[in-house]
Write an enzyme that holds these catalytic residues in place. Structure first.
Site, short mmCIF file in Angstrom:
data_model
loop_
_atom_site.label_atom_id
_atom_site.label_comp_id
_atom_site.label_asym_id
_atom_site.label_seq_id
_atom_site.Cartn_x
_atom_site.Cartn_y
_atom_site.Cartn_z
N SER A 1 13.49 0.44 1.03
CA SER A 1 12.61 0.27 2.19
C SER A 1 12.14 1.57 2.83
CB SER A 1 13.30 -0.58 3.26
OG SER A 1 13.02 -1.91 3.01
N TYR B 1 16.12 -1.89 10.33
CA TYR B 1 16.42 -3.32 10.28
C TYR B 1 16.68 -3.84 11.69
CZ TYR B 1 16.82 -2.09 5.40
OH TYR B 1 16.57 -1.60 4.15
N TYR C 1 4.57 -4.03 -4.51
CA TYR C 1 5.69 -3.93 -3.57
C TYR C 1 7.01 -3.60 -4.31
CZ TYR C 1 9.38 -5.27 -0.38
OH TYR C 1 10.52 -5.26 0.37
N LYS D 1 8.51 1.99 2.69
CA LYS D 1 7.59 1.33 3.63
C LYS D 1 6.94 2.34 4.57
CE LYS D 1 10.07 -2.99 3.08
NZ LYS D 1 11.19 -3.82 3.46
N VAL E 1 17.91 -0.31 1.66
CA VAL E 1 19.18 -0.87 1.18
C VAL E 1 19.78 -0.08 0.01
CG1 VAL E 1 18.88 -3.25 1.98
CG2 VAL E 1 18.06 -2.60 -0.28
N1 GLU Z 1 13.38 -4.21 -2.45
C1 GLU Z 1 14.14 -4.70 -1.36
C2 GLU Z 1 13.71 -6.09 -1.00
O1 GLU Z 1 12.56 -6.33 -1.02
C3 GLU Z 1 13.96 -3.76 -0.20
C4 GLU Z 1 14.93 -4.05 0.84
C5 GLU Z 1 15.18 -2.92 1.77
O2 GLU Z 1 15.45 -1.79 1.39
O3 GLU Z 1 15.11 -3.24 2.95
O4 GLU Z 1 14.47 -6.97 -0.72
#
Ligand code: GLU
Length: 306
Positions: A64, A242, A189, A67, A260
């Site tokens: 993430s 988060y 994604y 992002k 994560v």
């Molecule tokens: N590829 C993970 C998912 O889409 C990313 C999650 C993350 O790092 O928050 O669930």
């Protein structure tokens, strides 16, 4: 300030705790194989001074943290039009929750939960077409000053098990909020999540966030405007970790974006960017030792935005 001594001290204090708390994310099979006993940290100041410790040169799955970079690319390409289909509030829900998306008609709460990042991915695919994946790699390689790649094994592993992400994309599509084929959008994604970078590369690549938007390698060039850099930092502080952003602001007081895979990027505006990695994450998805390392960094250096 002697940043190298500061990082060495944090490394020495935290290494004995490696592997004792938290779990490596295992809902993506390729991530479950990452050894738990890793810890690295790297920083780069606005003047180009670097410091690093532990496994700072080991590449990991940035998940993430990506992002942050796709949002940056989206803001660069689309400006305020990016916000037509994404809100900017903390969600108060898990990062992959479907509940809020249903009651809020397919408009994600923010660009850092999965639904929001998938909405950004859709806009990037609309704008860049087949060049979306190469365009992201090109931006990151230029920011890091080194070639950056996707980990195809992790991307494939995500595609095999990414049922919730497909559900989120389909739900948004059902509300008319996704323009491109769902398969194309989630493929982008999954690849962004599967980017492999080290702490050193991330500390360097995120440098525009502490430089009012200026490129970390090519001083005269702008990655985003000063106003956009400020807004990216605001979103990191309020939504970047988060469902623990309040706790991060309280304990660390710096804009952060976590993943994560156990990586966390943090910004001290006008001073430096920092990245820490340790794969064991807590229940909310943030690296346990990464969080602790940032807390020690903020308290020992006195650097915080508050
Ligand atoms: N590829 C993970 C998912 O889409 C990313 C999650 C993350 O790092 O928050 O669930």
């Amino acid at each position: 300030m002697d940043f190298q001594a500061l990082l060495d001290g944090i490394n020495a204090d935290l290494r004995p705790q490696l592997g004792k708390e938290g779990r490596v994310a295992c809902y993506i099979p390729a991530l479950a194989r990452v050894p738990i006993s890793k810890f690295g940290m790297a920083l780069r100041t606005c003047d180009g001074v670097e410091a690093a410790c532990g496994d700072s040169a080991a590449p990991f799955s940035i998940q993430s943290v990506s992002k942050l970079f796709t949002l940056t690319l989206g803001m660069r390409l689309l400006g305020d039009a990016l916000w037509e289909r994404i809100h900017r509030e903390p969600s108060g829900n898990p990062f992959n929750s479907l509940l809020q998306l249903e009651s809020e008609q397919g408009v994600p709460r923010n660009p850092f939960i999965n639904a929001g990042a998938i909405a950004v991915a859709d806009r990037l695919v609309s704008t860049l077409g087949a060049n979306a994946k190469p365009g992201l790699l090109e931006m990151l390689s230029s920011l890091a000053g080194e070639a950056i790649f996707f980990d195809d094994e992790v991307a494939a592993s995500e595609a095999e098990t990414g049922f919730r992400n497909l559900a989120l994309a389909n739900l948004m599509k059902s509300f008319g909020k996704i323009d491109n084929p769902v398969a194309t959008v989630v493929d982008f994604y999954f690849h962004q999540c599967a980017l492999r970078m080290s702490c050193r590369q991330l500390a360097c690549a995120a440098g525009y966030l502490c430089r009012d938007g200026a490129h970390p390698q090519e001083g005269g060039n702008e990655v985003v405007s000063e106003r956009q850099a400020r807004r990216l930092n605001a979103l990191m502080l309020t939504c970047g970790t988060y469902d623990a952003a309040g706790e991060f602001a309280y304990r660390i007081g710096l804009p952060c974006k976590s993943g994560v895979g156990g990586g966390i990027v943090a910004v001290v505006p006008d001073t430096l960017t920092l990245c820490v990695w340790s794969p064991a994450v807590d229940a909310s998805g943030n690296s346990v030792l990464g969080t602790r390392a940032l807390e020690l960094f903020a308290s020992r250096s006195g650097l915080s935005i508050f």
